[in-house]
Design an enzyme around this catalytic site. Structure first.
Site, PDB file in Angstrom:
ATOM      1  N   HIS A 209      11.733 -44.280 -21.609  1.00 34.50           N
ATOM      2  CA  HIS A 209      11.805 -45.055 -20.377  1.00 34.50           C
ATOM      3  C   HIS A 209      11.996 -46.537 -20.664  1.00 34.50           C
ATOM      4  CE1 HIS A 209       9.994 -46.784 -16.558  1.00 34.50           C
ATOM      5  NE2 HIS A 209      11.037 -46.088 -16.146  1.00 34.50           N
ATOM      6  N   HIS A 238      15.770 -41.040 -13.059  1.00 29.89           N
ATOM      7  CA  HIS A 238      14.421 -40.983 -12.492  1.00 29.89           C
ATOM      8  C   HIS A 238      14.206 -39.700 -11.675  1.00 29.89           C
ATOM      9  CE1 HIS A 238      14.598 -45.253 -13.692  1.00 29.89           C
ATOM     10  NE2 HIS A 238      13.293 -45.160 -13.812  1.00 29.89           N
ATOM     11  N   GLU A 350      17.172 -50.468  -6.776  1.00 31.07           N
ATOM     12  CA  GLU A 350      16.378 -50.799  -7.968  1.00 31.07           C
ATOM     13  C   GLU A 350      15.684 -52.146  -7.880  1.00 31.07           C
ATOM     14  OE1 GLU A 350      18.358 -50.737 -11.759  1.00 31.07           O
ATOM     15  OE2 GLU A 350      16.458 -50.743 -12.806  1.00 31.07           O
ATOM     16  N   HIS A 365      12.356 -51.138  -4.963  1.00 31.74           N
ATOM     17  CA  HIS A 365      11.750 -50.379  -6.057  1.00 31.74           C
ATOM     18  C   HIS A 365      10.909 -51.272  -6.976  1.00 31.74           C
ATOM     19  CE1 HIS A 365      12.180 -49.672 -10.431  1.00 31.74           C
ATOM     20  NE2 HIS A 365      11.509 -48.583 -10.130  1.00 31.74           N
ATOM     21  N   HIS A 369       6.592 -51.393  -7.742  1.00 31.66           N
ATOM     22  CA  HIS A 369       5.867 -51.465  -9.020  1.00 31.66           C
ATOM     23  C   HIS A 369       4.901 -52.660  -9.000  1.00 31.66           C
ATOM     24  CE1 HIS A 369       7.676 -48.638 -12.020  1.00 31.66           C
ATOM     25  NE2 HIS A 369       8.678 -48.614 -11.159  1.00 31.66           N
ATOM     26  N   HIS A 405       7.973 -42.928  -7.555  1.00 29.13           N
ATOM     27  CA  HIS A 405       9.341 -42.472  -7.796  1.00 29.13           C
ATOM     28  C   HIS A 405       9.668 -41.200  -7.013  1.00 29.13           C
ATOM     29  CE1 HIS A 405      11.611 -45.240 -10.275  1.00 29.13           C
ATOM     30  NE2 HIS A 405      10.431 -45.660 -10.718  1.00 29.13           N
TER      31      HIS A 405
HETATM   32 CU1  CUO Z   1      12.068 -46.766 -14.482  1.00 25.18          CU
HETATM   33 CU2  CUO Z   1      10.499 -47.540 -11.655  1.00 25.18          CU
HETATM   34  O1  CUO Z   1      12.263 -47.600 -12.741  1.00 25.18           O
HETATM   35  O2  CUO Z   1      10.414 -47.422 -13.581  1.00 25.18           O
END
Ligand code: CUO
Length: 683
Positions: A209, A238, A350, A365, A369, A405
Site C-alpha cells: 500500500h 482499493h 482521491e 477521500h 483519512h 474504503h
Molecule cells: Cu490507499 Cu485511502 O488510499 O489509503
C-alpha cells in the site's frame, strides 16, 4: 553502479542520524561545506572532523552549490509526523520533489540532499527522495530500499527495537540471531476484529500500500502524477483490497465490513497500534472504541475544517454521479463517459491534482483519512500527532481503514451500477469454449492449502544509534501452497487465436451460509491472475502456475534487497524492476480459509485478446504485478475496464446464470492448517 549515483542511497541509511556521520556498510560519511551544518552541529564540526580523521571512515566531499529556496518544505518540524493526506504536507512534499527532480545532475542532487538531510523532516525527506529517484531519468536504475528497512518502526512492535539494541550491543560483529516479532500483539481475542489482524498488520500488505501510493502520488509535477488510468487504478486497487478483506472476514466468522457512511455516528472499532515513531520519539496515538470524528482546528497543521465540509463534498460527488457529469469551475459540465468516467471520478475522489474541479469537489477521500486520524485530538489541545490512518504505510493496520474504503467503494459502485450491463458481444468469445478449470497442487485436486510461515526481514538500516551489524527480525505471516491452474479450452474457429485468461475467486456463501446472489458475489471477486495465451485450433490444455500471478510480486521483491537487482543501473530493465516493487505480496494471494475447508468458487473467462490488447512496445522482464500497479511509463496493459467482467451489474441472478461458453467455474476449498513453518530467508 556509477559511484556518485549509488551514494544517493546512503541517505536512506539511518535516516535521523546526520549525514556527516558514517553511512552504509562501507564506512563512508559525507564531508559537507561548512555552511551546510545546521547551527545545532556547528560547534561540533571540529570534533567531528577529528573523530573521523583516523582513516577508518572514508569521506565523500560534497559539492558546494547555490541552494534553492527550501522555505516551504522546512516549515514541517523535524520531529513531527508527515502525512500525505494532510494538504499542507503534500504541498511541502510536492515542492521538495520538484526541487529534487530539477537538480541539474546527480552531484548537485547529492549536495542538496546532504543539506536537506540534516534539516528536513526525515519521513518527508525519505518520501520525496524516493519519488525523485523513481522519476529522474538519470537515477531511474537506482533501487530505493524498502521502507520497512528505513523506517521499521512503522511496521512492527517496538519491542523488536529494544531487543535489537540489546542484541547488537551484546554482539556487535555481524550477529545473525533473528529477533522474533510477536504475532497478535495489538489486541486480545475478546476483540473480534483481532481475528483478521494477521491481514491488517501484515508487513507485506502495508508495504504494498505504501509503495502503491509512492508510485501514484497525488500531488507533484503533473508529468509524475498523470499516469495512464491512475484514477481508475485508485478505485480498482482499493476495491480489491476490500474484496480480499471481506473474504478474510468471512473465513473468520466475521460479517463483511460495514461501511463508514454516517460521519456523525461513533466508530465502533477502537485501535491501539502499539507502534513507536522513531522520529517523533513517541507512540502512535490510539483511537478508543466509539470515537466520533469532530471538526478539526489544528493551526499547527494548518487544518481547519468542519465535518460538515466532508458531507458537502460527499453530496457533490453523489450529485456528479447522479447527473452523470462533473461541474467545472466555469460552470460548464463535463459528462462522464463510459470510457473515462471512472478515471475522472477516481481522480476527483482521491483527490489528486488531476481532479477536474478540486475547488468544488474538494478532497473527500484524503480528508476522511485526516478526520479519522485526528479524531483523538482534533484541536491539538493534547499536542498529539495523527493516528495510523494518517499514513499510507500504517493505515491498513486499522479496522476503520476498511470501513472508510468500503464506503468509498460503494460510492464508485453507484456509478458503475448505472452503466449498461455487459452484453454478449463484450462477454462472449465466439469459437472459444472453456470446458473446465481446475487446480492441481500438493493439497490435492481443487484444494488450496494455507498455514503460517515465519520469514526474516533485515532491519539494521533503520535502527539509529545502535552499533552496526545485521539485525534480522523474524515475523509470522500467512502462506499458501503453490498450485497450478489447469484450463481446458476448445478452439472451434478453425484458426489460431489469442486469449486473455481472467481468473477470479470468490466466497460462495454469505455470513449466514446462504448462497451469494450475483450482485453480492461480483463485488467479492478477487483477481488471482490475468495472462495471455495462444490457442491453436482444437483442444488446448492451458497450465498456469500460481507463482506467475499478475497480481502479486514474489516475497523477495516485497522485501527486496538492493543487491539483487537485474540489469545495469539506468537501463530499462532496472527501471522496470524498481517500479515493480509495487504489487500484492505473494504470500497473501489466497485467503486464509478454515480448518474444515472454506468453500470458494474459482472462475475463469477467456476474452478476445484482439479486443483487449494495448498497442505498445513489449514490456521488459518485470511485468508481473500489472493488475494492481500498472506498468511503468506505459499504458495499463488491458483495454477493458479494471475488474472486467465483474465491475458492473448484470441481469444474471447468480454466477451460473452469468456464464458464457468461454467461461468456467469450479468449486474449491481453502484448507487452513494452524501450524507454523520456517520460510524464506531473505538474501
Ligand atoms: Cu490507499 Cu485511502 O488510499 O489509503
Amino acid at each position: 553502479m556509477s559511484d556518485s549515483k549509488s551514494r544517493l542511497l546512503l541517505f536512506f541509511d539511518r535516516p535521523s542520524e546526520p549525514c556527516f556521520l558514517q553511512k552504509g556498510d562501507d564506512n563512508v560519511a559525507f564531508e559537507v561545506p561548512d555552511h551546510y551544518y545546521p547551527d545545532k552541529y556547528k560547534s561540533l564540526t571540529n570534533t567531528l572532523a577529528n573523530r573521523f580523521g583516523s582513516g577508518e571512515v572514508r569521506t565523500i566531499p560534497v559539492k558546494n552549490i547555490a541552494l534553492p529556496d527550501l522555505s516551504l518544505p522546512l516549515q514541517l518540524p523535524y520531529n513531527d509526523q508527515f502525512s500525505l493526506f494532510v494538504a499542507k504536507h503534500r504541498r511541502m512534499a510536492g515542492k521538495l520533489i520538484d526541487i529534487f527532480i530539477n537538480m541539474r545532475d546527480v552531484d548537485d542532487l547529492i549536495s542538496l540532499c546532504s543539506y536537506c538531510q540534516m534539516r528536513v523532516n526525515p519521513y518527508m525527506f525519505n518520501y520525496c527522495l524516493s519519488v525523485a529517484i523513481l522519476h529522474r531519468p538519470d537515477t531511474k536504475g537506482l533501487q530505493v530500499p524498502p521502507v520497512v528497512e528505513t523506517f521499521p518502526d512503522k511496521f512492527m512492535d517496538p519491542k523488536v527495537f529494544r531487543k535489537a539494541r540489546e542484541t547488537t550491543t551484546v554482539n556487535a560483529s555481524g550477529n545473525r540471531m533473528p529477533i522474533t516479532i510477536p504475532t497478535n500483539y495489538t489486541a486480545s481475542n475478546s476483540e473480534p476484529e483481532q481475528r483478521v489482524a494477521y491481514f491488517r498488520e501484515d508487513i507485506g500488505i502495508n508495504l504494498h500500500h505504501w509503495h502503491w501510493h509512492l508510485v501514484y502520488p497525488f500531488e507533484a509535477a503533473r508529468e509524475i502524477v498523470k499516469k495512464d488510468r491512475r484514477g481508475e487504478l485508485f478505485y480498482y486497487m482499493h476495491q480489491q483490497i476490500i474484496a480480499r478483506y471481506n473474504a478474510e472476514r468471512l473465513c473468520n466468522g466475521l460479517g463483511r465490513v460495514t461501511r463508514y457512511s454516517d460521519f456523525r455516528a461513533p466508530i465502533g472499532e477502537g485501535y491501539f497500534p502499539k507502534l513507536d515513531s522513531q522520529v517523533a520519539s513517541r507512540s502512535w496515538p490510539p483511537r478508543f472504541a466509539n470515537t466520533v470524528i469532530r471538526d478539526i482546528d489544528r493551526p499547527v497543521n494548518e487544518i481547519k475544517i468542519d465535518v460538515f465540509q466532508l458531507e458537502t463534498w460527499r453530496d457533490r460527488f453523489l450529485q456528479a454521479i447522479d447527473s452523470n457529469a462533473i461541474n467545472m469551475p466555469n460552470g460548464r459540465k463535463v459528462p462522464l463517459n463510459e470510457e473515462t468516467g471512472i478515471d475522472e471520478l477516481g481522480n476527483l475522489m482521491e483527490s489528486s491534482i488531476l481532479s477536474l474541479n478540486r475547488g468544488y469537489y474538494g478532497d473527500l477521500h484524503n480528508m476522511g483519512h485526516v478526520f479519522i486520524a485526528y479524531s483523538h485530538d482534533p484541536d491539538h489541545r493534547h499536542l498529539e500527532e495523527y493516528g495510523v490512518m494518517g499514513d499510507s504505510a500504517t493505515a491498513m493496520r486499522d479496522p476503520v481503514f476498511y470501513r472508510w474504503h468500503a464506503y468509498i467503494d460503494d460510492i464508485f459502485n453507484l456509478y458503475k451500477s448505472k452503466l449498461t450491463p455487459y452484453g454478449d458481444s463484450q462477454l462472449d468469445y465466439p469459437g472459444i469454449r472453456v470446458s473446465s478449470i481446475s487446480v492441481e497442487g500438493p493439497a490435492g485436486a481443487n484444494r488450496f492449502a494455507t498455514q503460517w510461515q515465519q520469514s526474516l526481514v533485515e532491519l539494521s538500516q533503520g535502527l539509529d544509534f545502535t552499533p552496526r551489524g545485521s539485525v534480522l527480525a523474524k515475523f509470522t505471516h500467512l502462506q499458501h501452497e503453490e498450485f497450478t491452474y489447469v484450463i481446458e479450452v476448445n478452439n472451434t474457429s478453425g484458426q489460431s487465436k489469442m486469449g486473455t485468461f481472467r481468473v477470479f475467486m470468490a466466497p460462495k456463501t454469505d455470513e449466514r451460509g446462504q448462497p451469494l446472489a450475483f450482485e453480492d458475489q461480483r463485488r467479492l471477486m478477487i483477481e488471482l491472475d490475468k495472462f495471455t495465451r495462444g490457442l491453436k485450433p482444437g483442444n488446448n490444455t492451458i497450465r498456469q502456475r500460481s507463482l506467475d500471478s499478475s497480481v502479486t510480486i514474489p516475497f523477495e521483491r516485497t522485501f527486496r534487497n538492493q543487491a539483487n537487482r537485474p540489469g545495469d543501473p539506468g537501463s530499462a530493465t532496472a527501471a522496470e524492476f524498481d517500479f515493480c516493487g509495487c504489487g500484492w505480496p505473494h504470500h497473501m494471494l489466497i485467503p486464509k480459509g478454515t480448518e474444515q475447508g472454506y468453500p470458494v468458487v474459482l472462475y475463469v473467462m477467456v476474452s478476445d485478446w484482439n479486443a483487449d490488447k494495448i498497442e505498445q512496445d513489449t514490456v521488459g522482464a518485470c511485468n508481473d504485478a500489472a493488475s494492481y500497479c500498472g506498468l511503468r511509463d506505459r499504458k495499463y496493459p488491458d483495454k477493458r475496464h479494471m475488474g472486467f467482467p465483474f465491475d458492473r451489474r448484470s441481469e444474471a441472478r447468480n454466477l451460473t446464470d452469468f456464464l458464457k461458453p468461454n467461461m468456467a467455474t469450479r468449486d474449491c476449498t481453502i484448507k487452513f492448517t494452524d501450524a507454523i513453518r520456517e520460510g524464506t530467508q531473505r538474501q
